[in-house]
Scaffold this motif. Sequence first.
Motif, mmCIF file in Angstrom:
data_model
loop_
_atom_site.group_PDB
_atom_site.id
_atom_site.type_symbol
_atom_site.label_atom_id
_atom_site.label_comp_id
_atom_site.label_asym_id
_atom_site.label_seq_id
_atom_site.Cartn_x
_atom_site.Cartn_y
_atom_site.Cartn_z
ATOM 1 N N THR A 1 -23.643 -11.888 -66.033
ATOM 2 C CA THR A 1 -23.426 -12.627 -67.409
ATOM 3 C C THR A 1 -23.381 -11.454 -68.576
ATOM 4 O O THR A 1 -24.445 -10.733 -68.404
ATOM 5 C CB THR A 1 -24.346 -13.876 -67.610
ATOM 6 N N LEU A 2 -22.698 -11.671 -69.207
ATOM 7 C CA LEU A 2 -22.681 -10.674 -70.497
ATOM 8 C C LEU A 2 -22.145 -11.305 -71.609
ATOM 9 O O LEU A 2 -21.183 -11.842 -71.806
ATOM 10 C CB LEU A 2 -21.608 -9.305 -70.184
ATOM 11 N N ARG A 3 -22.823 -11.170 -72.795
ATOM 12 C CA ARG A 3 -22.654 -11.426 -74.347
ATOM 13 C C ARG A 3 -22.234 -10.267 -74.753
ATOM 14 O O ARG A 3 -22.992 -9.415 -75.041
ATOM 15 C CB ARG A 3 -23.429 -12.131 -74.810
ATOM 16 N N ALA A 4 -20.919 -9.835 -75.181
ATOM 17 C CA ALA A 4 -20.293 -8.525 -75.664
ATOM 18 C C ALA A 4 -19.547 -8.764 -76.997
ATOM 19 O O ALA A 4 -18.613 -9.632 -77.181
ATOM 20 C CB ALA A 4 -19.399 -8.118 -74.283
ATOM 21 N N ASN A 5 -19.760 -7.693 -77.868
ATOM 22 C CA ASN A 5 -18.766 -7.569 -78.802
ATOM 23 C C ASN A 5 -17.727 -6.346 -78.557
ATOM 24 O O ASN A 5 -18.271 -5.208 -78.631
ATOM 25 C CB ASN A 5 -19.549 -7.239 -80.303
ATOM 26 N N VAL B 1 -17.658 -12.251 -80.519
ATOM 27 C CA VAL B 1 -18.526 -12.342 -79.419
ATOM 28 C C VAL B 1 -17.849 -12.984 -78.307
ATOM 29 O O VAL B 1 -17.562 -14.168 -78.316
ATOM 30 C CB VAL B 1 -19.895 -13.253 -79.880
ATOM 31 N N LEU B 2 -17.519 -12.142 -77.120
ATOM 32 C CA LEU B 2 -17.229 -12.656 -75.775
ATOM 33 C C LEU B 2 -18.324 -13.181 -74.939
ATOM 34 O O LEU B 2 -19.288 -12.584 -74.956
ATOM 35 C CB LEU B 2 -16.231 -11.623 -75.149
ATOM 36 N N CYS C 1 -26.095 -8.548 -78.353
ATOM 37 C CA CYS C 1 -24.882 -8.293 -77.493
ATOM 38 C C CYS C 1 -25.295 -6.995 -76.591
ATOM 39 O O CYS C 1 -25.870 -6.300 -76.871
ATOM 40 C CB CYS C 1 -23.533 -7.937 -78.245
ATOM 41 N N GLY C 2 -24.695 -6.986 -75.453
ATOM 42 C CA GLY C 2 -24.410 -5.758 -74.768
ATOM 43 C C GLY C 2 -25.461 -5.960 -73.601
ATOM 44 O O GLY C 2 -25.192 -5.091 -72.456
ATOM 45 N N LEU C 3 -26.373 -6.698 -73.258
ATOM 46 C CA LEU C 3 -27.333 -6.763 -72.104
ATOM 47 C C LEU C 3 -26.576 -7.614 -71.269
ATOM 48 O O LEU C 3 -26.426 -8.829 -71.068
ATOM 49 C CB LEU C 3 -28.523 -7.593 -72.620
#
Length: 224
Positions: free
Chosen positions: A98-102, A184-185, A215-217
């Motif tokens: 799982t990833l929350r990403a800019n 944010v995705l 984000c990023g983790l």
Amino acid sequence: MSLYFSRLTLNPDPSTRALAQLLNPRDESKKVDAHHRLVWTVFSDGTARQRDFLWRYDGKGRFFTLSARPPKAHDLFLPPESKAFEPDLRRGDRLIYTLRANATRDRRGARSKNRRVDVVMDLLHAVPKKDRSTARMKMAQTAAEAWMARQGALKGFAPVETIADGYSTLQLGHRRREGATFGVLDLTGEIEVTDPALFLPALAQGFGRAKAWGCGLMLIRRAG
């Protein structure tokens, strides 16, 4: 470099609950800013300290962090639950993530200068405004797949499945010049490790931008 994976749970005692609207506002943009400040309480040890951690909020009063130092105890949290982060990964290993990403990319602009653009908004600009709300998640899925493929080519993994579970935009600062707007995705899926020597440092560094804002983790577990 030693790394620590930690779980931080907000203290349920009455004194912390009394601060709920400050620590966990309903407005998503205010929430990200509040959480940014909150996580710093367990990692800051002086004004000169540079961020050496990634973090993510799970929506249930808990934060996950990956850091070069274990977090300190703080009254706002229960005692930190930390362990050494030492995954034994081999080429061909498959991982659920799982990833929350800019997610951004460079696009050549006028006079051959590159500028950074949000990958979803970049695709949406080609869609008529009246159709953008219905096309939003389709564009998010397309952008996410391409972005993860680019990330993997540079950082030692190959996407097996990429799912865009959500896309939102957050505004930091009340006026444009005071803050920033970023996309944010929220991604889930499966990847295959192709080069552990590249992938492990990439996990520590994080993926995409806006890492100070949760984000990023990338959270991983073995597939199957």
